[in-house]
Write a protein that holds these residues in place. Structure first.
Motif, PDB file in Angstrom:
ATOM      1  N   ALA A   1      -0.043   5.251   1.567  1.00 47.30           N
ATOM      2  CA  ALA A   1      -1.087   4.281   1.914  1.00 47.30           C
ATOM      3  C   ALA A   1      -2.347   4.922   2.487  1.00 47.30           C
TER       4      ALA A   1
ATOM      5  N   ARG B   1      -6.277   3.880   2.792  1.00 48.26           N
ATOM      6  CA  ARG B   1      -6.347   2.440   2.522  1.00 48.26           C
ATOM      7  C   ARG B   1      -5.773   1.650   3.700  1.00 48.26           C
TER       8      ARG B   1
ATOM      9  N   LEU C   1       0.815  -1.218   0.000  1.00 46.70           N
ATOM     10  CA  LEU C   1       0.000   0.000   0.000  1.00 46.70           C
ATOM     11  C   LEU C   1       0.848   1.267   0.000  1.00 46.70           C
TER      12      LEU C   1
END
Length: 515
Positions: free
Chosen positions: A450, A453, A430
Motif C-alpha cells: 500500500a 497510497r 490497497l
C-alpha cells in the motif's frame, strides 16, 4: 424355462423400447401401476403384479410388491437346492431381471408447494426393497436402476442369452449407491424437519458433476461432485458461457470469490482473487469504476486471477477486462456487447453466470472440511455485524471517511487467510498481507503493497494484536485508524500504543480466522 423380468419405473425414459426388445428375446414381463399402463398402451403384453402375488394393489399403492412371491423369486439362490425346492413347494416362479427406479422424493421436496404429507407419500418402500433383494442376489439376478444401462444389458442378452457376472456385480453396486443416496435425502429431510442440529449419523449425498483431469497438483486425482439438492448460488450450478473446463483450483478459487462478494451487496463491487485470497476489492457507484478500483488495488497480482462482479457487465467494463489475462470472470449477467468483447480471441477465458439473487440462501449451508479419517462441519462465517455494535477504545475517534474505510476493510479482511492484515480506503483495498505465521509479518506485507497510497488509509486485522509491536509498525507507516476484534490479554498495551501515536482503534468483538 421362460425368463421373467419385473419392471416398475417412475422414470419411464426408454422403458417401452427396452421392454419391446425383451419381448423379442422371449421374456415375460411383470409390471405394476403406471408402468403397466404405459407398456399395455404400447401393445406390450404384461403380467399384472397382483396376478403374481394373488393380492390386489392396496392402500393407495403402498402395498403391492411386498410379498414372498416377489421377494422369494428375487432372493432364491440358483445354486442352492433347498432354495429352489422352497420356491417350487410354494409355487414361486423366479424373476431374473429387475428394472426399478424410485418415487421422485428429490423432485417432490424441491417443489415450491411441497407439504410434509406429500413428501412422506413420495418415500418409496417397495422399490428399494426389490432393488436390494435383486442386488443382494446379483449372482443370478440382473438389476437395473438407471436407463443409461438398458442398451448394454440388451446387448449382452442378445449376444449371450444372459448378462455376465461382472455386469451384474457392477449394476448391483450402482443399486446400493442409488438406494443409499435416496435414503440419505430422506434422512436429511426428516433431520431438518425435527430440527436436529447434531445428528449422531451424518448422511450426505452428492452427484458426480465432472471427472477432473487432476486435482490440486497433476499427481493428484480428483472429481467434482454437486449436492443432490443443488444450491443455486454455487459454482456447481453456474452457467458457463465460454472457456475451458474448470480445473480443481479454478473451482476452489471461484468458490472463495463468490463468498467474498456476498458481503458487498449494497454497492457495485468487483473482487479480484488469487490463490484463495482477495488481491483487490473495489466498490463505487457503477461497475466500471468498481473494476478500476479493484484493478488499481494490485495490478500485478490480478494477472491470471479470478474476477467476480456483482452487477451486470457492460461493454465499457468488458473492454477493460479484455485487455489483461484473466482466468475466470463471474457475474450475474452480461450485455450482448460485453459478452462479444470478452470472448473475442479468448476462447479459453472462462465466463460464468450466477443468480446473485440466491446469495442469501447459500449462506445457510454447512461447510465440510475433509481430513485424514474424519470430517469437520461448521456453519459459514456469515455473522451479521453492524458498526453500532463496535467499540472505539482509543482517545481519538475515527473521522467520517475513516469510519467508512474501516467498515469496508472489515468486510474484506474476513476473507484473507490468517494471519491476515488488510489496508484499505473507503472504496478499495490497497494492500493485503495473507497467511503469515506472525502478525507483524502480515502487517509489513500489507503496508509495503500500500505504500505511496496511504493517505486516508486504514488497517484491518482478522484477529487481535498480541503485542504492541504491531501498532508501532502501523504507526511508522502513517496509518491513523485500525479495526480489530480485540480480546487479547495485552489489549491495553495496544490501546496505549495507539493513543501514543494518535491512532483511532476500533474493537469489533468478532474475529475472522480463515485457515
Amino acid at each position: 424355462m421362460t425368463k421373467r423380468a419385473l419392471i416398475s419405473v417412475s422414470d419411464k425414459t426408454g422403458i417401452v423400447e427396452f421392454a419391446q426388445e425383451l419381448k423379442v428375446l422371449g421374456w415375460d414381463i411383470i409390471s405394476t401401476g403406471g408402468t403397466k399402463t404405459a407398456l399395455d398402451k404400447a401393445g406390450i403384453d404384461t403380467i399384472a403384479i397382483d396376478d403374481v402375488t394373488g393380492f390386489p394393489e392396496m392402500m393407495d399403492g403402498r402395498v403391492k410388491t411386498l410379498h414372498p412371491n416377489i421377494h422369494g423369486a428375487l432372493l432364491a439362490r440358483r445354486d442352492s437346492d433347498s432354495h429352489l425346492q422352497a420356491a417350487k413347494d410354494n409355487q414361486i416362479d423366479l424373476i431374473d431381471l429387475v428394472v426399478v427406479n424410485l418415487y421422485p422424493f428429490k423432485e417432490t421436496i424441491l417443489r415450491s408447494d411441497v407439504t410434509y404429507d406429500l413428501a412422506v407419500e413420495n418415500i418409496d418402500i417397495g422399490g428399494p426393497s426389490m432393488l436390494r433383494s435383486a442386488a443382494k442376489n446379483h449372482a443370478s439376478v440382473t438389476v437395473i436402476v438407471d436407463p443409461a444401462d438398458y442398451t448394454s444389458v440388451l446387448e449382452e442378452l442378445k449376444n449371450s442369452g444372459e448378462t455376465a457376472y461382472t455386469t451384474r456385480q457392477r449394476l448391483a453396486a450402482k443399486v446400493f449407491r442409488h438406494t443409499a443416496a435416496y435414503d440419505a435425502l430422506i434422512a436429511d429431510y426428516f433431520t431438518a424437519q425435527v430440527g436436529e442440529s447434531k445428528p449422531e449419523k451424518l448422511t450426505l449425498t452428492y452427484d458426480l458433476k465432472q471427472p477432473m483431469r487432476y486435482g490440486e497438483n497433476p499427481q493428484q486425482t480428483a472429481d467434482f461432485y454437486q449436492k443432490a439438492l443443488p444450491t443455486d448460488y454455487s459454482i456447481a450450478s453456474a452457467k458457463q458461457l465460454n472457456g475451458k473446463e474448470l480445473s480443481f483450483n479454478n473451482i476452489r478459487d471461484s468458490d472463495a470469490a463468490i463468498r467474498i462478494i456476498r458481503d458487498f451487496k449494497d454497492r457495485p463491487t468487483v473482487v479480484a482473487l488469487k490463490h484463495m485470497n482477495p488481491c483487490g476489492i473495489g466498490q463505487a457507484d457503477d461497475i466500471e469504476r468498481a473494476w478500476d478500483y479493484a484493478y488499481e488495488a494490485d495490478s500485478v497480482s490480478i494477472f491470471g486471477g479470478i474476477v467476480v462482479l456483482n452487477r451486470q457487465v457492460d461493454a465499457a467494463t468488458a473492454k477493460k477486462m479484455h485487455s489483461i489475462f484473466l482466468e475466470i470472470i463471474i457475474a450475474p449477467s452480461y450485455t450482448k456487447e460485453a459478452l462479444a468483447i470478452l470472448t473475442h480471441k479468448k476462447k479459453n477465458l472462462r465466463i460464468l453466470e450466477l443468480p446473485f439473487e440466491a446469495q442469501d440462501a447459500s449462506e445457510t449451508e454447512k461447510e465440510y472440511t475433509g481430513l485424514v479419517g474424519g470430517l469437520l462441519v461448521q456453519n459459514q462465517d456469515v455473522i451479521k455485524e453492524t458498526p453500532a455494535d463496535w467499540q472505539v477504545v482509543t482517545d481519538r475517534q475515527p473521522d467520517k471517511q475513516e469510519a467508512a474505510a474501516l467498515e469496508f476493510a472489515w468486510r474484506a479482511i474476513k476473507y484473507v487467510k490468517s494471519n491476515g492484515i488488510l489496508v484499505a480506503n473507503d472504496h478499495m483495498t490497497l494492500g493485503v498481507g495473507p497467511g503469515q505465521t506472525n502478525r507483524v509479518g502480515a502487517v509489513r506485507i500489507a503496508i509495503e503493497q500500500a505504500k505511496d497510497r496511504l493517505d486516508g488509509a486504514v488497517l484491518a486485522s482478522d484477529a487481535f494484536f498480541p503485542f504492541a509491536d504491531n501498532i508501532e509498525e502501523i504507526a511508522s507507516a502513517g496509518i491513523k485508524a485500525i479495526i480489530q476484534p480485540g480480546g487479547s490479554v495485552r489489549d491495553k498495551d495496544s490501546i496505549d500504543a495507539a493513543n501514543k501515536h494518535g491512532i483511532a482503534m476500533v474493537f469489533t468483538g468478532v474475529r475472522h480466522f480463515r485457515h
